[in-house]
Design an enzyme around this catalytic site. Structure first.
Site, PDB file in Angstrom:
ATOM      1  N   GLU A 249       1.830  -4.180  -2.589  1.00 43.33           N
ATOM      2  CA  GLU A 249       0.837  -4.259  -1.752  1.00 43.33           C
ATOM      3  C   GLU A 249       0.041  -3.020  -1.270  1.00 43.33           C
ATOM      4  O   GLU A 249       0.630  -2.310  -0.749  1.00 43.33           O
ATOM      5  CB  GLU A 249       1.401  -5.003  -0.454  1.00 43.33           C
ATOM      6  CG  GLU A 249       0.197  -5.939   0.507  1.00 43.33           C
ATOM      7  CD  GLU A 249      -0.385  -5.030   1.558  1.00 43.33           C
ATOM      8  OE1 GLU A 249      -1.486  -4.880   0.957  1.00 43.33           O
ATOM      9  OE2 GLU A 249       0.280  -4.755   2.583  1.00 43.33           O
ATOM     10  N   CYS A 283      -5.105  -1.868   5.722  1.00 48.68           N
ATOM     11  CA  CYS A 283      -5.720  -2.152   4.305  1.00 48.68           C
ATOM     12  C   CYS A 283      -6.489  -3.031   4.243  1.00 48.68           C
ATOM     13  O   CYS A 283      -7.356  -3.394   3.427  1.00 48.68           O
ATOM     14  CB  CYS A 283      -4.512  -2.073   3.253  1.00 48.68           C
ATOM     15  SG  CYS A 283      -3.424  -3.324   3.632  1.00 48.68           S
TER      16      CYS A 283
END
Length: 476
Positions: A249, A283
Site C-alpha cells: 500500500e 497517501c
C-alpha cells in the site's frame, strides 16, 4: 502523558534491553520518550517464535480469536484519550485528527472481531463432465502462516491495525516493524495484546533501524510481507522478498474533479478537509484539483478563501487544523517543490511559507506545469494544485496521467459520467461527491500502478493472509 520509556514486544513479552530510540515531540522538537530498539538477533528470535506459534495459532477456534480482538476494542476504548494524546506528540497530529484515528483503530479491530467468525469456504460441484461424476469438492481458507508487517509514520495506529487485526482474525502469527519516527501507538497495541492468552510467539512488535530490518523482508520462514510506505522503498522490498506474496500500500497524488453541476459549497468544504487534513500527510490526500472552466473562478476563489483561514500551530490546541510536518527534511522538501513550481511559472494563490516548528502553510497553486514535482510526485504535505478543464473525458485523461493510481474523487450529479469514470480511471477506488481521502475501514482499499499491489480492508486482508485448501471426495 507518555511514559518515560517503552519496551518492545518479542514473542508476546515486554523487553527493555535499551532505550536507544528517541521519540521526538514533532511540534516542540524535544525528546518526549525513549523506546527499546531491536537488533538482528532479536528479530531472528521473534521470527523463530512466530514459526513455533504457527500451529497453536491455527488451532485457536474462531470464537477465541474474536474474544482477543474484542478485548482490544474494549481496552482501546478505555484508553482512547491516552492514545490520541500519544499520536498528537509522536506524529504531530492535530488533536481532533488524532481522536479520529483512535476511533478508526477501534472500528478496525471491531470489524476484525466480526470477520474472525465468518471466514467461509464453499462446496464445489465437480460433475462438470462425465469423468467427474461421483465426486464432490469443497474448499476452505487456512492461515498462510507467519507474516511480516512494516507500517508507516502517518497513521501509526490505524495502519498498523490494518495488518495486526486481520492477522489475528485469520490465525496468523506476525512480526511488526513500526515506523521509528512514530512507534508508540504500535507498542500500546502490543501492550494490549500482551494482556491476552495468545500463544507465545503470536506477535512481536519491534522498532529497529532500517538496516537492521532486512530479515522482515528476506527471511524465508515468513510467508507474507505487507508493507505500507513510499513507492521507492516498497518496490525495493518486493524485489528482495523472494517467494513470499507481497502486499504493498504505497503512495499517490490523488486527483479530484469538480464538474460544472457540482454543489460548490459542498465541494469546497470536502476538498479543504481532503487536501489539508493532518497537514496533507496521507497517501490519499487531495493533491490535484480539476474544476470545470464554467465554475472555475468561483470555485477557486471559494477554495482559496477557505484554505487561507486554516489555523496552523500547536497540535494540542483544539482548533488547530495544520500541525507540524513529520521532520525537518520533509518540510524542506515540500517547500522546495512549491518554490520549484513557482519558478516554473505557477501562481501561488495562498500559503507558500515555511513556519516555525516544521509547519508549512496550507497552500494552493495554480497553473503548475504538468512535469513539476508538485504535479508528478506525491506531495505528502498541505499543498494542492488547481487547474481548469473543458471536457470531462479530458479531465479523466488528466487524472490518469500519473504514475500513481490509489483513489480519485468526482463531484458531479451526472450518473453517466460517474459510470464512464468508473470504467476509465486507473485507480483502486473512486469516490463520488466525496474526496479521494475518504475511507471506511471495511472497504477494499489499495491502488494500481506505482500505488501498490493488493487490497487492505479487513475482509480483503484476511483473504491475503489465508490460502484456499481443496478437499475432493470420490463416492465408492
Amino acid at each position: 502523558m507518555l511514559k518515560e520509556s517503552y519496551p518492545y514486544y518479542l514473542a508476546n513479552e515486554a523487553r527493555q534491553p535499551n532505550t536507544d530510540l528517541e521519540v521526538v515531540d514533532k511540534y516542540s522538537g524535544k525528546v518526549a520518550t525513549r523506546v527499546a530498539m531491536a537488533d538482528p538477533k532479536a528479530i531472528d528470535e521473534a521470527i523463530g517464535a512466530a514459526v513455533e506459534a504457527d500451529g497453536p495459532m491455527r488451532a485457536i477456534p474462531a470464537h477465541r480469536r474474536q474474544a482477543v480482538l474484542q478485548h482490544c476494542v474494549d481496552r482501546f476504548t478505555e484508553r482512547a484519550e491516552e492514545l490520541a494524546q500519544a499520536l498528537c506528540v509522536e506524529a504531530g497530529k492535530p488533536i481532533k485528527d488524532a481522536r479520529g484515528e483512535v476511533t478508526r483503530l477501534i472500528d478496525t479491530f471491531r470489524i476484525a472481531a466480526e470477520e474472525a467468525v465468518r471466514i467461509y469456504g464453499e462446496v464445489l460441484p465437480m460433475d462438470i463432465s462425465p469423468r467427474a461424476e461421483g465426486y464432490t469438492g469443497m474448499w476452505k481458507r487456512v492461515p498462510i502462516g507467519p507474516c511480516s508487517f512494516i507500517s508507516p509514520f502517518n497513521f501509526p495506529l490505524n495502519l498498523a491495525a490494518h495488518k495486526v487485526a486481520p492477522a489475528l482474525a485469520a490465525g496468523c502469527p506476525f512480526v511488526l516493524k513500526p515506523a521509528s519516527l512514530t512507534p508508540i501507538g504500535a507498542l500500546i497495541i502490543g501492550e494490549t495484546l500482551a494482556e491476552t492468552d495468545l500463544p507465545r510467539g503470536a506477535f512481536s512488535i519491534l522498532p529497529c533501524h532500517r538496516e537492521g530490518a532486512e530479515l522482515f523482508t528476506t527471511d524465508e520462514r515468513l510467508k507474507l510481507l505487507s508493507f505500507t510506505g513510499s513507492p521507492a522503498v516498497g518496490w525495493a522490498l518486493k524485489a528482495r522478498a523472494g517467494k513470499k506474496p507481497v502486499v504493498l500500500e504505497l503512495g499517490g497524488n490523488a486527483a479530484c474533479i469538480v464538474d460544472a453541476d457540482a454543489d460548490l459549497d459542498d465541494a469546497v468544504s470536502r476538498i479543504v478537509v481532503g487536501g489539508y487534513y493532518q497537514s496533507g500527510q496521507s497517501c490519499i490526500s487531495v493533491q490535484r484539483i480539476l474544476a470545470h472552466r464554467s465554475i472555475y473562478e468561483e470555485f477557486r476563489d471559494r477554495l482559496v478563501a477557505a484554505v487561507s483561514v486554516l489555523k496552523a500551530g500547536d497540535p494540542h490546541e483544539e482548533d488547530t487544523f495544520i500541525g507540524p510536518i513529520i521532520s525537518d527534511k520533509e518540510c524542506g522538501r515540500i517547500a522546495g517543490w512549491v518554490d520549484e513550481a513557482v519558478e516554473a511559472g505557477a501562481t501561488l494563490l495562498t500559503g507558500g511559507k515555511r513556519l516555525d516548528n516544521n509547519i508549512y502553510e496550507a497552500t494552493v497553486l495554480e497553473d503548475v506545469p504538468s512535469d513539476a514535482s508538485a504535479c508528478r510526485e506525491e506531495m505528502f504535505g498541505p499543498v494542492t494544485v488547481l487547474a481548469p478543464f473543458d471536457d470531462f473525458h479530458d479531465a479523466l485523461a488528466a487524472v490518469n496521467d500519473s504514475d500513481f493510481g490509489l483513489q480519485a474523487g468526482i463531484f458531479t450529479r451526472d450518473i453517466q459520467k460517474v459510470l464512464d469514470a468508473w470504467d476509465a480511471l486507473e485507480v483502486g477506488g473512486l469516490c463520488i461527491n466525496e474526496v479521494p481521502s475518504w475511507r471506511v475501514d471495511h472497504m477494499p482499499y489499495g491502488g494500481v500502478k506505482d500505488s501498490g499491489l493488493g487490497r487492505e480492508g479487513i475482509r480483503w486482508a484476511i483473504h491475503d493472509m489465508t490460502e484456499a485448501r481443496l478437499l475432493v471426495i470420490r463416492r465408492n
